[in-house]
Design a protein around this motif. Structure first.
Motif, PDB file in Angstrom:
ATOM      1  N   ILE A  41     -32.264 -50.538 -13.503  1.00  9.83           N
ATOM      2  CA  ILE A  41     -31.331 -51.276 -14.528  1.00  9.83           C
ATOM      3  C   ILE A  41     -32.130 -52.156 -15.650  1.00  9.83           C
ATOM      4  N   VAL A  42     -31.226 -52.196 -16.698  1.00  7.06           N
ATOM      5  CA  VAL A  42     -32.051 -52.951 -17.881  1.00  7.06           C
ATOM      6  C   VAL A  42     -30.942 -54.236 -18.155  1.00  7.06           C
ATOM      7  N   THR A  43     -30.152 -54.419 -17.374  1.00  8.77           N
ATOM      8  CA  THR A  43     -28.962 -55.336 -17.549  1.00  8.77           C
ATOM      9  C   THR A  43     -29.096 -56.113 -16.146  1.00  8.77           C
ATOM     10  N   ALA A  44     -27.860 -56.570 -15.641  1.00  6.69           N
ATOM     11  CA  ALA A  44     -27.746 -57.564 -14.522  1.00  6.69           C
ATOM     12  C   ALA A  44     -27.404 -56.491 -13.210  1.00  6.69           C
ATOM     13  N   ASN A  45     -26.583 -55.528 -13.384  1.00  2.94           N
ATOM     14  CA  ASN A  45     -26.038 -54.796 -12.300  1.00  2.94           C
ATOM     15  C   ASN A  45     -25.992 -53.075 -12.718  1.00  2.94           C
ATOM     16  N   LYS A  46     -25.315 -52.923 -13.732  1.00  2.00           N
ATOM     17  CA  LYS A  46     -25.178 -51.411 -14.195  1.00  2.00           C
ATOM     18  C   LYS A  46     -26.550 -50.585 -14.343  1.00  2.00           C
ATOM     19  N   THR A  47     -26.655 -49.419 -13.703  1.00  2.00           N
ATOM     20  CA  THR A  47     -27.833 -48.576 -13.850  1.00  2.00           C
ATOM     21  C   THR A  47     -27.884 -47.706 -15.108  1.00  2.00           C
ATOM     22  N   VAL A  48     -28.981 -47.426 -15.649  1.00  2.12           N
ATOM     23  CA  VAL A  48     -29.093 -46.907 -16.792  1.00  2.12           C
ATOM     24  C   VAL A  48     -28.649 -45.253 -16.569  1.00  2.12           C
ATOM     25  N   PRO A  49     -27.870 -44.916 -17.242  1.00  2.00           N
ATOM     26  CA  PRO A  49     -27.507 -43.183 -16.984  1.00  2.00           C
ATOM     27  C   PRO A  49     -28.580 -42.581 -17.101  1.00  2.00           C
ATOM     28  N   LYS A  50     -28.906 -41.715 -16.149  1.00  2.00           N
ATOM     29  CA  LYS A  50     -29.828 -40.492 -16.015  1.00  2.00           C
ATOM     30  C   LYS A  50     -30.360 -39.828 -17.141  1.00  2.00           C
ATOM     31  N   ASN A  51     -29.002 -39.526 -18.110  1.00  2.21           N
ATOM     32  CA  ASN A  51     -29.170 -38.648 -19.053  1.00  2.21           C
ATOM     33  C   ASN A  51     -29.661 -39.438 -20.344  1.00  2.21           C
ATOM     34  N   TRP A  52     -29.871 -40.584 -20.278  1.00  4.47           N
ATOM     35  CA  TRP A  52     -30.379 -41.606 -21.187  1.00  4.47           C
ATOM     36  C   TRP A  52     -32.002 -41.039 -21.275  1.00  4.47           C
ATOM     37  N   PHE A  53     -32.674 -40.652 -20.346  1.00  7.35           N
ATOM     38  CA  PHE A  53     -34.160 -40.529 -20.116  1.00  7.35           C
ATOM     39  C   PHE A  53     -34.352 -38.849 -20.251  1.00  7.35           C
TER      40      PHE A  53
END
Length: 256
Positions: A41-53
């Motif tokens: 995560i880079v915010t409080a709760n929501k995970t970063v989408p895998k396809n961003w990596f």
């Protein structure tokens, strides 16, 4: 005053008090990451989408202002070549501890997010920058440095505070009332009275700055990034503001 030095000491004390952002991930989470089951995560709760990596194996990642034993160990366990920068010795110690416990390699550097001159141009494939630039007065140097150290085609994933959270009186919100008190951009040096600022410093509260969306998103574009991903997040229902607006933003930007 030296904001970076002051906030460094504040975060050292946050580690001692057990703040949630100083709690390292478990060995179970690390083991899952080693098997390819990972999320950050880079915010409080929501995970970063895998396809961003991009493909994670061997990816040169800078976790920027990201100490606390959370993102860096997961990405290292997933197979990335991870470097971590933070201003807090004790936050860095959390990552070093997790790395030793789980046979991981993480290169740790104590430095401000605004001054990354220890890294040469085009050193990294990806910069992961969770919500943290609220602790520096000027964020344009952050975006400029991220752009410099990323390879062409590299990715910047950032967690950003929606500056709306700095509009309101914290004491009134604790009473269940949203009362607009401050303007954006927010700075404690201009928004608070001398007495209020002295009290805040005496209480060991971090110095935070509410940067405008023009500075946060427009600033990335200004230094040469192209925004290709966007989502919002909130505090998970623990703040009154969650009933009305998402308080965090995440962006995926590419260096062209």
């Amino acid at each position: 005053m030296n904001v970076v030095h002051y906030n460094s000491n504040v975060w050292d004390k946050k580690v001692e008090s057990g703040c949630v952002w100083t709690q390292p991930v478990s060995s179970e989470i690390v083991e899952k990451a080693k098997k390819g089951e990972w999320e950050v995560i880079v915010t409080a709760n929501k995970t970063v989408p895998k396809n961003w990596f991009p493909p994670i194996k061997g990816l040169k990642i800078l976790c920027l202002a990201s100490g606390g034993g959370q993102q860096a160990p997961i990405l290292a366990a997933a197979g990335a070549d991870v470097t971590l920068v933070d201003i807090s010795d004790k936050q860095l110690e959390k990552d070093i501890y997790v790395a030793k416990q789980n046979n991981l390699h993480i290169n740790t550097v104590k430095a401000s997010m605004t001054k990354l001159d220890m890294f040469s141009d085009e050193s990294f494939d990806l910069v992961l920058h969770p919500v943290s630039n609220v602790f520096v007065e000027d964020i344009i140097p952050v975006w400029r440095e991220c752009h410099r150290i990323l390879k062409h085609g590299g990715t910047l994933i950032s967690g950003i505070c929606n500056p709306v959270i700095y509009l309101f009186d914290d004491e009134q919100e604790d009473k269940g009332v949203l009362e607009v008190k401050y303007s954006i951009p927010y700075s404690p040096f201009s928004a608070l009275t001398e007495e209020e600022l002295s009290k805040s410093l005496e209480n060991g509260e971090a110095l935070e700055f509410g940067h405008s969306l023009e500075q946060q998103i427009g600033g990335q574009i200004e230094v040469g990034f192209v925004i290709q991903g966007f989502y919002e997040d909130d505090f998970g229902g623990v703040r009154l503001l969650d009933k009305y607006i998402k308080s965090f933003i995440a962006t995926r930007a590419i260096k062209k």
